[in-house]
Design an enzyme around this catalytic site. Structure first.
Site, PDB file in Angstrom:
ATOM      1  N   ASN A   7      30.996  50.107  39.535  1.00 36.20           N
ATOM      2  CA  ASN A   7      31.758  49.620  40.683  1.00 36.20           C
ATOM      3  C   ASN A   7      32.509  50.811  41.310  1.00 36.20           C
ATOM      4  OD1 ASN A   7      34.076  48.725  42.158  1.00 36.20           O
ATOM      5  ND2 ASN A   7      33.749  46.678  41.347  1.00 36.20           N
ATOM      6  N   HIS A  10      36.985  52.017  43.805  1.00 37.23           N
ATOM      7  CA  HIS A  10      38.167  52.880  43.768  1.00 37.23           C
ATOM      8  C   HIS A  10      37.925  54.281  44.324  1.00 37.23           C
ATOM      9  CE1 HIS A  10      40.396  49.633  42.345  1.00 37.23           C
ATOM     10  NE2 HIS A  10      39.611  49.460  41.302  1.00 37.23           N
ATOM     11  N   HIS A  43      32.892  45.757  46.269  1.00 42.46           N
ATOM     12  CA  HIS A  43      33.532  44.478  46.612  1.00 42.46           C
ATOM     13  C   HIS A  43      34.076  44.571  48.028  1.00 42.46           C
ATOM     14  CE1 HIS A  43      36.701  41.243  45.233  1.00 42.46           C
ATOM     15  NE2 HIS A  43      36.100  40.918  46.347  1.00 42.46           N
ATOM     16  N   ARG A  45      36.256  43.082  50.227  1.00 40.83           N
ATOM     17  CA  ARG A  45      37.335  42.087  50.192  1.00 40.83           C
ATOM     18  C   ARG A  45      37.672  41.621  51.597  1.00 40.83           C
ATOM     19  NH1 ARG A  45      40.371  42.059  45.032  1.00 40.83           N
ATOM     20  NH2 ARG A  45      41.709  40.613  46.148  1.00 40.83           N
ATOM     21  N   ARG A  49      40.734  46.167  51.725  1.00 42.46           N
ATOM     22  CA  ARG A  49      41.693  47.162  51.207  1.00 42.46           C
ATOM     23  C   ARG A  49      41.001  48.428  50.706  1.00 42.46           C
ATOM     24  NH1 ARG A  49      43.817  44.214  45.747  1.00 42.46           N
ATOM     25  NH2 ARG A  49      44.345  42.602  47.239  1.00 42.46           N
ATOM     26  N   HIS A  50      39.729  48.331  50.306  1.00 42.94           N
ATOM     27  CA  HIS A  50      39.043  49.554  49.891  1.00 42.94           C
ATOM     28  C   HIS A  50      37.679  49.678  50.581  1.00 42.94           C
ATOM     29  CE1 HIS A  50      37.757  46.618  46.933  1.00 42.94           C
ATOM     30  NE2 HIS A  50      38.770  46.795  46.126  1.00 42.94           N
ATOM     31  N   GLU A  70      29.945  42.363  45.696  1.00 45.97           N
ATOM     32  CA  GLU A  70      30.918  41.389  45.182  1.00 45.97           C
ATOM     33  C   GLU A  70      31.624  40.785  46.371  1.00 45.97           C
ATOM     34  OE1 GLU A  70      34.326  42.274  42.576  1.00 45.97           O
ATOM     35  OE2 GLU A  70      32.797  43.278  41.407  1.00 45.97           O
ATOM     36  N   THR A 101      40.666  41.390  40.880  1.00 48.53           N
ATOM     37  CA  THR A 101      40.255  39.999  40.678  1.00 48.53           C
ATOM     38  C   THR A 101      40.890  39.459  39.391  1.00 48.53           C
ATOM     39  OG1 THR A 101      38.152  40.761  41.569  1.00 48.53           O
ATOM     40  CG2 THR A 101      38.225  38.501  40.754  1.00 48.53           C
ATOM     41  N   GLU A 151      28.404  36.438  35.546  1.00 47.26           N
ATOM     42  CA  GLU A 151      29.090  37.632  35.064  1.00 47.26           C
ATOM     43  C   GLU A 151      30.336  37.112  34.351  1.00 47.26           C
ATOM     44  OE1 GLU A 151      29.685  40.993  37.702  1.00 47.26           O
ATOM     45  OE2 GLU A 151      31.465  41.567  36.576  1.00 47.26           O
ATOM     46  N   HIS A 196      34.882  43.556  33.855  1.00 44.59           N
ATOM     47  CA  HIS A 196      36.302  43.559  34.196  1.00 44.59           C
ATOM     48  C   HIS A 196      37.127  44.102  33.031  1.00 44.59           C
ATOM     49  CE1 HIS A 196      40.019  42.798  36.244  1.00 44.59           C
ATOM     50  NE2 HIS A 196      39.332  42.437  37.299  1.00 44.59           N
TER      51      HIS A 196
HETATM   52  N1  PXP Z   1      33.304  42.577  37.887  1.00 42.48           N
HETATM   53  C1  PXP Z   1      34.032  41.923  38.820  1.00 42.48           C
HETATM   54  C2  PXP Z   1      33.554  40.596  39.269  1.00 42.48           C
HETATM   55  C3  PXP Z   1      35.203  42.506  39.356  1.00 42.48           C
HETATM   56  O1  PXP Z   1      35.917  41.841  40.293  1.00 42.48           O
HETATM   57  C4  PXP Z   1      35.571  43.790  38.937  1.00 42.48           C
HETATM   58  C5  PXP Z   1      36.770  44.455  39.546  1.00 42.48           C
HETATM   59  O2  PXP Z   1      36.521  44.765  40.866  1.00 42.48           O
HETATM   60  C6  PXP Z   1      34.768  44.431  37.986  1.00 42.48           C
HETATM   61  C7  PXP Z   1      33.657  43.791  37.452  1.00 42.48           C
HETATM   62  C8  PXP Z   1      35.079  45.812  37.484  1.00 42.48           C
HETATM   63  O3  PXP Z   1      36.297  45.776  36.823  1.00 42.48           O
HETATM   64  P1  PXP Z   1      36.973  47.142  36.392  1.00 42.48           P
HETATM   65  O4  PXP Z   1      37.270  47.892  37.631  1.00 42.48           O
HETATM   66  O5  PXP Z   1      38.204  46.687  35.659  1.00 42.48           O
HETATM   67  O6  PXP Z   1      36.001  47.841  35.508  1.00 42.48           O
END
Ligand code: PXP
Length: 243
Positions: A7, A10, A43, A45, A49-50, A70, A101, A151, A196
């Site tokens: 992901n 960030h 994602h 959103r 925001r990102h 996402e 999330t 997931e 997550h």
């Molecule tokens: N899966 C989902 C559905 C999420 O919302 C997130 C966070 O954006 C992640 C995985 C990844 O989580 P993390 O950034 O804590 O590894």
């Protein structure tokens, strides 16, 4: 071998902090792929925001692996998904004030609405995943609404690991809860993913879950990349995922 979805939200968080055009999410995604990522997650959103709309289109053009979008179940974002046609979407709940999330989607509580969104996305050839808590009723609801994947939310798993440790009753119970929901998901014919809060310290125990297809990991990899570089951060977590 369990697959790794990285992901890259960030990377965009950093860029948006200065409203700059760098660091590039496309470049980040390419480095992740080079280091062995099996898919790239972003994602989009509602509050942008990102990740921005353009990022999704750019990633669709540039990725050599798979794009996992996402998203909340929101008409505007569904229309973007139908236009971009990512390989996968993962439907998530979204709250404006949350840092990330927070909980899983209540699939059991909103079957009708979700079934419509799932059908629409599947008709466009997109594989649909549901981000749910590791719970049997939620897993059954995902089958009913004809999602392709789940997931499982590993946020509590990560928190129990950090607060109580791997030998604690709390952590072992949560791992068992994930194991049961995973078995149910597989029995229901769903592809099994999880994510997550997974990181370099807590990843090992969850790798033992049978039929796990893919982990989605973001924050820990991007944070580690500050010190060791993105390719090395991706390789390091992939090595830990070998069972
Ligand atoms: N899966 C989902 C559905 C999420 O919302 C997130 C966070 O954006 C992640 C995985 C990844 O989580 P993390 O950034 O804590 O590894």
């Amino acid at each position: 071998m369990i697959k790794l979805g990285v992901n890259i939200d960030h990377v965009a968080t950093l860029r948006q902090a200065r409203k700059e055009i760098f660091p590039s999410v496309v470049k980040a995604a390419a480095l992740c792929e080079k280091a062995g990522a099996n898919s790239i997650t972003a994602h989009l959103r509602e509050d942008r925001r990102h990740i921005q709309d353009k990022d999704i289109y750019d990633l669709r053009q540039s990725l050599k692996t798979k794009l996992n979008l996402e998203m909340a179940v929101n008409e505007e974002i569904i229309n973007i998904a139908l236009d971009v046609k990512p390989d996968y979407v993962c439907l998530v709940p979204e709250k404006r004030m949350e840092l990330t999330t927070e909980g899983g989607l209540d699939a059991a509580g909103q079957k009708e609405k979700l079934a419509k969104a799932v059908a629409k996305l599947k008709r466009a050839g997109i594989i649909v995943s549901m981000f749910i808590d590791p719970d049997i009723a939620q897993t059954d609801a995902c089958k009913e609404i004809q999602a392709d994947c789940v997931e499982l939310h590993t946020g509590r798993y990560a928190r129990c690991f950090k607060e109580y440790g791997a030998d604690s009753k709390e952590f072992k119970e949560e791992l068992e809860r994930i194991r049961s929901a995973s078995a149910k998901a597989v029995e229901n014919g769903l592809i099994l993913n999880a994510g997550h809060g997974l990181d370099y310290d807590n990843i090992k125990p969850i790798c033992s879950i049978a039929k796990m297809n893919e982990f989605n990991i973001g924050f820990a990899i991007i944070a580690e990349s500050v010190f060791s570089g993105l390719e090395s951060a991706v390789k390091k977590i992939k090595d830990l995922m070998k069972i």
